[in-house]
Enzyme design. Structure first.
Site, PDB file in Angstrom:
ATOM      1  N   HIS A 105      38.264  41.752  36.069  1.00  0.00           N
ATOM      2  CA  HIS A 105      37.368  41.986  37.216  1.00  0.00           C
ATOM      3  C   HIS A 105      37.227  43.499  37.386  1.00  0.00           C
ATOM      4  O   HIS A 105      38.114  44.163  37.913  1.00  0.00           O
ATOM      5  CB  HIS A 105      37.945  41.358  38.483  1.00  0.00           C
ATOM      6  N   GLU A 133      38.567  36.193  33.085  1.00  0.00           N
ATOM      7  CA  GLU A 133      37.735  36.117  34.295  1.00  0.00           C
ATOM      8  C   GLU A 133      36.766  37.294  34.362  1.00  0.00           C
ATOM      9  O   GLU A 133      36.615  37.936  35.396  1.00  0.00           O
ATOM     10  CB  GLU A 133      38.621  36.093  35.553  1.00  0.00           C
ATOM     11  N   ASN A 174      48.580  34.761  34.016  1.00  0.00           N
ATOM     12  CA  ASN A 174      47.248  35.314  34.235  1.00  0.00           C
ATOM     13  C   ASN A 174      47.272  36.324  35.381  1.00  0.00           C
ATOM     14  O   ASN A 174      47.854  36.058  36.435  1.00  0.00           O
ATOM     15  CB  ASN A 174      46.293  34.165  34.583  1.00  0.00           C
ATOM     16  N   ASP A 182      33.992  39.902  34.848  1.00  0.00           N
ATOM     17  CA  ASP A 182      32.754  40.280  35.520  1.00  0.00           C
ATOM     18  C   ASP A 182      32.823  41.772  35.823  1.00  0.00           C
ATOM     19  O   ASP A 182      33.897  42.370  35.823  1.00  0.00           O
ATOM     20  CB  ASP A 182      32.467  39.451  36.780  1.00  0.00           C
ATOM     21  N   GLU A 192      48.915  35.841  39.117  1.00  0.00           N
ATOM     22  CA  GLU A 192      48.991  37.015  40.001  1.00  0.00           C
ATOM     23  C   GLU A 192      50.318  37.136  40.756  1.00  0.00           C
ATOM     24  O   GLU A 192      50.346  37.183  41.989  1.00  0.00           O
ATOM     25  CB  GLU A 192      47.809  36.999  40.972  1.00  0.00           C
TER      26      GLU A 192
END
Length: 357
Positions: free
Chosen positions: A244, A274, A208, A276, A166
């Site tokens: 996300h 990741e 990432n 969700d 990030e």
């Protein structure tokens, strides 16, 4: 490389525009009498793995642990927090492996692979590091020593590392973190050089980030970083698209596919790292169906890409999701509900993988 023979059929299915009902025998791909685990189906579909993040807060729940380390369901594990700087090196030069090993040792016993997360991030850094008045030389030394010690400790454990996490704002500019303010954008390059120096040659090294599942200012900036690294022989093997999503605005299959492709064409692999899909509460059957589309579109985009190697969900059980604590009023972001029941999202993912197998 992998090309699904069902790609054309899947592309025509209305995953992104309608709300089918998913459940045992109710998927849009036809009836079935049993569901193999997601990892089993992922391998059949051409992926290297289907994994989950695991946080330490739930390791006293035996039912959770039995699912988390069921290799047919998840054949890869990511420590959600235990390998982050604040836990690994809480004091300068003092390393603590406890939280990481609580997740990694059972994974190795279950013969699950381990995707490691992460070396360098501006968040979850210890106070001594974040608020130290470091010179450039001192901070470079701290970075190298941290990566060296952690990489060597997990040398034979990690098949992949998120090296830097990030570093970009949504508009494509660099985040002005304590790393950036002292070292400039060179800190990303240094982290990858140190990671390559101290990790196993077999370990893939990833950048990432979130919000790059569409072609936008942020993903384009990261693509330029990758292009520059490759041109100058800076080691980088992959880009992780976190995934996300918000249920109502999750990107479409075509959007995720286009973003994956922009990285793959540069010569690096990709992964959904990741995943969700959070729901604005209160929940409803309609929202669950929309959530299922978000999951299905992301997994399908990875399956259909030439060099998207795998999918990791950011935990699988709603009560331990990070979402409610970070986004008040949102929740139910995972594949299993409070009672460990498989949600429509689970069956949607299973159907996508089954159709591609």
């Amino acid at each position: 490389m992998k090309l699904s023979i069902f790609a054309a059929v899947l592309a025509a299915l209305p995953l992104a525009t309608s709300s089918p009902t998913w459940g045992p025998g109710k998927g849009p791909y036809g009836p079935k009498d049993k569901y193999p685990g997601l990892a089993v189906l992922a391998k059949r579909a051409g992926l290297q793995y289907f994994g989950t993040a695991i946080d330490n807060v739930v390791l006293n729940n035996t039912r959770y642990v039995s699912i988390a380390h069921n290799r047919s369901e998840f054949d890869q594990v990511t420590p959600a927090n235990g390998q982050k700087f604040v836990h690994i090196e809480p004091q300068r030069g003092v390393f603590n492996w406890t939280l990481a090993n609580q997740v990694i040792k059972p994974a190795k016993k279950a013969r699950q692979s381990v995707r490691c997360h992460n070396f360098i991030w501006h968040t979850q850094a210890p106070e001594w590091l974040e608020f130290g008045n470091w010179t450039k030389k001192e901070l470079v030394s701290i970075m190298e020593n941290h990566i060296k010690v952690e990489a060597r400790y997990f040398y034979d454990t990690c098949f992949s590392w998120d090296v830097v996490n990030e570093s970009f704002n949504d508009d494509g500019t660099f985040r002005e973190t304590f790393w950036y303010k002292t070292l400039g954008k060179e800190y990303i390059e240094l982290a990858f050089k140190f990671a390559r120096k101290y990790t196993s040659p077999r370990t893939t090294l990833y950048y990432n980030d979130y919000g790059i599942e569409k072609v936008n200012n942020k993903s384009l900036a990261i693509a330029e970083l990758v292009k520059d690294f490759i041109k100058r022989d800076i080691p980088i093997d992959g880009v992780g698209l976190q995934g996300h999503f918000r249920m109502a605005t999750a990107p479409k299959y075509e959007e995720i596919s286009a973003s994956i492709a922009q990285f793959n064409k540069l010569g690096v692999e990709t992964a959904i790292t990741e995943l969700d899909v959070r729901i604005e509460l209160p929940d409803s059957p309609e929202k669950k169906a929309k959530q299922a589309e978000g999951y299905a579109n992301a997994v399908k985009a990875c399956v259909d890409a030439d060099d998207c190697v795998g999918v990791t969900v950011w935990d699988f059980w709603d009560p331990v999701s990070w979402v409610p604590y970070t986004f008040p009023g949102w929740g139910n972001a995972c594949l299993l509900d409070d009672d460990f029941n498989k949600k429509p999202a689970y069956y949607a993912v299973s159907d996508v993988l089954r159709a591609a197998a």
